[in-house]
Each structure stands twice: as C-alpha cells, then as structure tokens.
Design a protein around this motif. Structure first.
Motif, PDB file in Angstrom:
ATOM      1  N   MET A   2       0.850  -1.194   0.000  1.00 33.83           N
ATOM      2  CA  MET A   2       0.000   0.000   0.000  1.00 33.83           C
ATOM      3  C   MET A   2       0.888   1.248   0.000  1.00 33.83           C
ATOM      4  O   MET A   2       1.749   1.413   0.857  1.00 33.83           O
ATOM      5  CB  MET A   2      -0.891  -0.002   1.239  1.00 33.83           C
ATOM      6  CG  MET A   2      -1.905   1.134   1.283  1.00 33.83           C
ATOM      7  SD  MET A   2      -3.256   0.893   0.120  1.00 33.83           S
ATOM      8  CE  MET A   2      -4.288   2.292   0.522  1.00 33.83           C
ATOM      9  N   PRO A   3       0.711   2.153  -0.963  1.00 30.45           N
ATOM     10  CA  PRO A   3       1.535   3.365  -1.002  1.00 30.45           C
ATOM     11  C   PRO A   3       1.176   4.311   0.138  1.00 30.45           C
ATOM     12  O   PRO A   3       0.073   4.270   0.688  1.00 30.45           O
ATOM     13  CB  PRO A   3       1.169   3.982  -2.357  1.00 30.45           C
ATOM     14  CG  PRO A   3      -0.218   3.500  -2.627  1.00 30.45           C
ATOM     15  CD  PRO A   3      -0.278   2.122  -2.052  1.00 30.45           C
ATOM     16  N   GLU A   4       2.130   5.174   0.495  1.00 29.86           N
ATOM     17  CA  GLU A   4       1.857   6.195   1.493  1.00 29.86           C
ATOM     18  C   GLU A   4       0.810   7.163   0.946  1.00 29.86           C
ATOM     19  O   GLU A   4       0.922   7.648  -0.179  1.00 29.86           O
ATOM     20  CB  GLU A   4       3.131   6.953   1.844  1.00 29.86           C
ATOM     21  CG  GLU A   4       4.191   6.117   2.545  1.00 29.86           C
ATOM     22  CD  GLU A   4       5.418   6.940   2.884  1.00 29.86           C
ATOM     23  OE1 GLU A   4       5.363   8.175   2.691  1.00 29.86           O
ATOM     24  OE2 GLU A   4       6.407   6.354   3.338  1.00 29.86           O
ATOM     25  N   LEU A   5      -0.213   7.446   1.763  1.00 27.04           N
ATOM     26  CA  LEU A   5      -1.303   8.286   1.278  1.00 27.04           C
ATOM     27  C   LEU A   5      -0.826   9.710   0.983  1.00 27.04           C
ATOM     28  O   LEU A   5      -1.344  10.364   0.078  1.00 27.04           O
ATOM     29  CB  LEU A   5      -2.445   8.301   2.289  1.00 27.04           C
ATOM     30  CG  LEU A   5      -3.163   6.959   2.485  1.00 27.04           C
ATOM     31  CD1 LEU A   5      -4.371   7.140   3.404  1.00 27.04           C
ATOM     32  CD2 LEU A   5      -3.591   6.344   1.162  1.00 27.04           C
ATOM     33  N   ALA A   6       0.182  10.191   1.723  1.00 30.71           N
ATOM     34  CA  ALA A   6       0.713  11.531   1.443  1.00 30.71           C
ATOM     35  C   ALA A   6       1.302  11.592   0.042  1.00 30.71           C
ATOM     36  O   ALA A   6       1.159  12.600  -0.669  1.00 30.71           O
ATOM     37  CB  ALA A   6       1.765  11.900   2.474  1.00 30.71           C
ATOM     38  N   MET A   7       1.952  10.497  -0.384  1.00 28.43           N
ATOM     39  CA  MET A   7       2.523  10.454  -1.724  1.00 28.43           C
ATOM     40  C   MET A   7       1.414  10.432  -2.778  1.00 28.43           C
ATOM     41  O   MET A   7       1.486  11.117  -3.802  1.00 28.43           O
ATOM     42  CB  MET A   7       3.417   9.220  -1.869  1.00 28.43           C
ATOM     43  CG  MET A   7       4.108   9.112  -3.218  1.00 28.43           C
ATOM     44  SD  MET A   7       5.081   7.587  -3.358  1.00 28.43           S
ATOM     45  CE  MET A   7       6.245   7.824  -2.017  1.00 28.43           C
ATOM     46  N   TYR A  67       1.159   3.636  -7.523  1.00 28.29           N
ATOM     47  CA  TYR A  67      -0.156   3.134  -7.117  1.00 28.29           C
ATOM     48  C   TYR A  67      -1.022   2.972  -8.361  1.00 28.29           C
ATOM     49  O   TYR A  67      -0.615   3.327  -9.472  1.00 28.29           O
ATOM     50  CB  TYR A  67      -0.831   4.061  -6.104  1.00 28.29           C
ATOM     51  CG  TYR A  67      -1.153   5.461  -6.591  1.00 28.29           C
ATOM     52  CD1 TYR A  67      -2.410   5.788  -7.093  1.00 28.29           C
ATOM     53  CD2 TYR A  67      -0.208   6.474  -6.508  1.00 28.29           C
ATOM     54  CE1 TYR A  67      -2.710   7.077  -7.526  1.00 28.29           C
ATOM     55  CE2 TYR A  67      -0.488   7.768  -6.924  1.00 28.29           C
ATOM     56  CZ  TYR A  67      -1.750   8.066  -7.433  1.00 28.29           C
ATOM     57  OH  TYR A  67      -2.038   9.336  -7.853  1.00 28.29           O
ATOM     58  N   ARG A 124      -1.591  11.647  -2.456  1.00 30.38           N
ATOM     59  CA  ARG A 124      -2.190  12.989  -2.497  1.00 30.38           C
ATOM     60  C   ARG A 124      -1.329  13.950  -3.312  1.00 30.38           C
ATOM     61  O   ARG A 124      -1.854  14.812  -4.031  1.00 30.38           O
ATOM     62  CB  ARG A 124      -2.383  13.529  -1.072  1.00 30.38           C
ATOM     63  CG  ARG A 124      -3.490  12.842  -0.299  1.00 30.38           C
ATOM     64  CD  ARG A 124      -3.811  13.565   1.009  1.00 30.38           C
ATOM     65  NE  ARG A 124      -4.919  12.918   1.696  1.00 30.38           N
ATOM     66  CZ  ARG A 124      -4.781  12.027   2.668  1.00 30.38           C
ATOM     67  NH1 ARG A 124      -3.564  11.710   3.105  1.00 30.38           N
ATOM     68  NH2 ARG A 124      -5.830  11.475   3.233  1.00 30.38           N
ATOM     69  N   ARG A 125      -0.025  13.805  -3.204  1.00 28.27           N
ATOM     70  CA  ARG A 125       0.869  14.693  -3.953  1.00 28.27           C
ATOM     71  C   ARG A 125       0.669  14.526  -5.457  1.00 28.27           C
ATOM     72  O   ARG A 125       0.544  15.507  -6.194  1.00 28.27           O
ATOM     73  CB  ARG A 125       2.319  14.391  -3.577  1.00 28.27           C
ATOM     74  CG  ARG A 125       3.317  15.334  -4.231  1.00 28.27           C
ATOM     75  CD  ARG A 125       4.730  14.942  -3.883  1.00 28.27           C
ATOM     76  NE  ARG A 125       5.681  15.945  -4.346  1.00 28.27           N
ATOM     77  CZ  ARG A 125       6.880  15.659  -4.847  1.00 28.27           C
ATOM     78  NH1 ARG A 125       7.284  14.410  -4.937  1.00 28.27           N
ATOM     79  NH2 ARG A 125       7.684  16.625  -5.240  1.00 28.27           N
TER      80      ARG A 125
END
Length: 251
Positions: A1-6, A241, A8-9
């Motif tokens: 699972m990718p980091e959600l902050a990434m 993602y 969002r960027r």
C-alpha cells in the motif's frame, strides 16, 4: 500500500496539470467535469480522504445531477484515497469497475538522458493540437476542448511533437510543477509503433524538464497498454499506485 501523502501529492499535481473546466468539492470528493472533452479523468468524482464516507447516497444523488447537466455518465475515479465505506457501497450496488491505470515515477537523476536530442517545445497550441488529433486519430470536434484544457494548464507545459519528414508521428505534453514533471497525452501513430518514436519524444521531454530543475517525472498509463508499460519500465519508471473507474450498471 503506497503512502497516502505520496498519493495525495500526485493526485494534486494531476489536477493542476490536466485541469477540468468545472470543479466542485463535496466534502473531500472532488467533482470534475468538462463539457469540451469526454475523457474520464476530466469527468469523474475523485475521493481524496479514506475517512470521508458519510451520507454517500445523498452525495451521489447530488453529483449525478451535475453529471446529467453536462451530459456525462456518473463516474467515480477510485484511487487509494477512496475509503472502504464508499467501496463497500459501490460493491453492494454492483457498480462496474473498468479502466485500471498505473501511476509511475522516475527520479530524473537516474534517467539515461546522455545523447538524447534537445528539442524545443512548441509554443503554438493550435499546431500542437493539430498534431495530437492526427497522432491520436481523434475527431476534429475534439479540437476546441483539447485546446481549452491545454491553454488552462497553469504550471509550465512543454508541448512535444516528433516528426518523420513533415508528418507528426508522436506527441507528449510535459507539465513541470516545481520539482515534478508530469507526462500527459503521450502517443505514437498506431502504424509506426515499435520504431522508437515514443521513446524519443518522452526522453526529449524529460531532458527539457530536468534542465528546468525538475527532480522527478511521473505519469499515468492504462494497465492493459502493455507496449506503453513496457516502454516506461525500460526507461526506469516504477509503479507507485493504481486507480480505476466505476459506473453504475445500465438500468
């Protein structure tokens, strides 16, 4: 699972790089609609917070009225930012899933750009759109909408066309947004694929972006476009993602 902050960027960069003509927020759902182009990215609901899953029925009904007004089919774009409540609701209602895409990135310090041809981007949007319509085999009716979207891009946009003689054979748009360089509308004429034109136009765009200070390139590609995915991975792009689209089944 990718980091959600990434995630969002990249989602935010994508909205800036390929702007819809109408944008409305319902909570953290971004409703994007564009009268001039039917592209799904420009005509979809984009959830941006996995925790925002309240009042789903009412919100979908409100969005549906907007989509009807634009003559567009009600469509969700489901990234890792869509929450479990929404996904469960769409599953229960048996919404169709389709068009999975991969978001990929490449650190430009790792890009092999030595010897790549320097290419000056086009300044004339009209000329670029003419080339893009030809390469993509798009209907002439798409010209005003595509011209409007490109003209609305706020970050610096490089418009690249590869030619064989006087004929355009490949196109790409490279949008530099601070340290990010996004690639959009990359295409090669179908009868000329596999001859290196797509690789050439992508590398020229990446070299331009790196010279302007971009540190990382990114793109979105349909997962079932095997030749394009193979090309990007051969250039060093790696998956970040995936996202897909969902629509209600026809009644």
């Amino acid at each position: 699972m990718p980091e959600l902050a990434m995630v969002r960027r990249y989602e935010a960069a994508g909205f800036r790089a390929w702007p819809a003509s109408f944008v409305q927020y319902d909570g953290t759902w971004v409703i994007r609609l564009t009268a001039g182009l039917p592209a799904k990215r420009l005509n979809s609901i984009n959830p941006l917070d996995p925790g925002d899953g309240s009042n789903i029925l009412d919100r979908i009904a409100r969005a549906e009225r907007r989509f009807d007004a634009y003559g567009r089919p009600l469509t969700f774009r489901i990234s890792p930012l869509a929450g479990a409540n929404l996904t469960r609701h769409l599953d229960r209602e048996r919404w169709l899933s389709f068009s999975e895409s991969i978001v990929m990135r490449l650190a430009l310090d790792n890009a092999h750009l030595i010897g790549v041809m320097d290419q000056i981007p086009m300044k004339d949007i009209g000329r670029f759109v003419s080339a893009a319509l030809q390469v993509h085999n798009m209907e002439p009716a798409m010209r005003p909408g595509l011209s409007e979207v490109i003209g609305s891009i706020e970050p610096e946009a490089g418009l690249f066309v590869s030619k064989e003689g006087d004929e355009p054979v490949a196109t790409a748009i490279c949008v530099q947004d601070r340290d990010l360089a996004g690639l959009f509308e990359v295409a090669t004429k179908p009868e000329l694929r596999g001859k290196g034109f797509g690789r050439q136009v992508v590398l020229s765009a990446l070299k331009w972006a790196r010279h302007r200070g971009a540190r990382e390139a990114w793109l979105q590609v349909e997962a079932d476009n095997a030749p394009a995915v193979t090309l990007y991975r051969s250039l060093g792009f790696a998956d970040v993602y995936r996202y897909h689209y969902r629509r209600p089944q026809a009644s």
